[in-house]
Design a protein around this motif. Sequence first.
Motif, PDB file in Angstrom:
ATOM      1  N   GLY A   1       0.694  -1.446  -0.162  1.00  0.00           N
ATOM      2  CA  GLY A   1       0.071   0.050   0.171  1.00  0.00           C
ATOM      3  C   GLY A   1       0.958   1.434  -0.148  1.00  0.00           C
ATOM      4  O   GLY A   1       0.112   2.537  -0.153  1.00  0.00           O
ATOM      5  N   LEU A   2       2.140   1.162  -0.280  1.00  0.00           N
ATOM      6  CA  LEU A   2       3.337   2.099  -0.188  1.00  0.00           C
ATOM      7  C   LEU A   2       3.287   3.128  -1.455  1.00  0.00           C
ATOM      8  O   LEU A   2       4.146   2.165  -2.474  1.00  0.00           O
ATOM      9  CB  LEU A   2       4.125   2.050   0.852  1.00  0.00           C
ATOM     10  CG  LEU A   2       5.519   3.404   1.290  1.00  0.00           C
ATOM     11  CD1 LEU A   2       4.286   4.077   2.130  1.00  0.00           C
ATOM     12  CD2 LEU A   2       6.796   2.322   1.916  1.00  0.00           C
ATOM     13  N   PRO A   3       2.919   3.991  -2.093  1.00  0.00           N
ATOM     14  CA  PRO A   3       2.532   4.261  -3.096  1.00  0.00           C
ATOM     15  C   PRO A   3       4.608   4.534  -3.348  1.00  0.00           C
ATOM     16  O   PRO A   3       5.256   5.137  -1.998  1.00  0.00           O
ATOM     17  CB  PRO A   3       2.562   5.717  -3.104  1.00  0.00           C
ATOM     18  CG  PRO A   3       1.392   5.878  -2.047  1.00  0.00           C
ATOM     19  CD  PRO A   3       1.993   4.886  -1.479  1.00  0.00           C
ATOM     20  N   ALA A   4       4.524   4.580  -4.943  1.00  0.00           N
ATOM     21  CA  ALA A   4       6.465   4.951  -5.166  1.00  0.00           C
ATOM     22  C   ALA A   4       7.082   5.755  -4.904  1.00  0.00           C
ATOM     23  O   ALA A   4       8.395   5.481  -3.789  1.00  0.00           O
ATOM     24  CB  ALA A   4       6.774   3.869  -6.413  1.00  0.00           C
ATOM     25  N   ALA A   5       6.609   7.447  -4.230  1.00  0.00           N
ATOM     26  CA  ALA A   5       7.706   8.264  -4.126  1.00  0.00           C
ATOM     27  C   ALA A   5       7.956   8.129  -2.499  1.00  0.00           C
ATOM     28  O   ALA A   5       8.506   8.449  -1.572  1.00  0.00           O
ATOM     29  CB  ALA A   5       7.003   8.803  -4.064  1.00  0.00           C
ATOM     30  N   GLU A   6       6.529   7.024  -1.217  1.00  0.00           N
ATOM     31  CA  GLU A   6       6.577   7.368  -0.563  1.00  0.00           C
ATOM     32  C   GLU A   6       7.542   6.536   0.310  1.00  0.00           C
ATOM     33  O   GLU A   6       8.933   6.341   1.008  1.00  0.00           O
ATOM     34  CB  GLU A   6       5.621   7.150   0.514  1.00  0.00           C
ATOM     35  CG  GLU A   6       4.710   8.542   0.775  1.00  0.00           C
ATOM     36  CD  GLU A   6       3.719   7.620   1.261  1.00  0.00           C
ATOM     37  OE1 GLU A   6       3.349   7.084   2.230  1.00  0.00           O
ATOM     38  OE2 GLU A   6       2.909   8.366   0.784  1.00  0.00           O
TER      39      GLU A   6
END
Length: 111
Positions: A39-44
């Motif tokens: 669930g962690l977006p690529a940027a984060e």
Amino acid sequence: MSTPETSRFVRLRVELVVEVEDADAITKSALRRLADDAGLPAAELAHAESTVTEDTAEALSVLVDPFDLVSQVPGVELQQASWSSERIEYDPDSPEWDLDEDDVAEDDNGG
């Protein structure tokens, strides 16, 4: 909220001091945990990976989750949690680190 409603909420304060014996193992484990978080977006994810790679304390905070502390306790549901980590100077012999700081001080006669 009335008093009976608020009395069922408990603030649990926990402070831990840990000794890091293998910073590389902590960093690797934190990176695996981050990679497993779908669930962690690529940027984060990129930012988090950079942070845990640069700072073992941050890597440790990725691995220590307050939910894990209470998830197996029957009759308890975690409502809110916050935590942080930081590098500190630690001297176990210093009175500053006395774990019994809330105890009543003994008088000069040992009583």
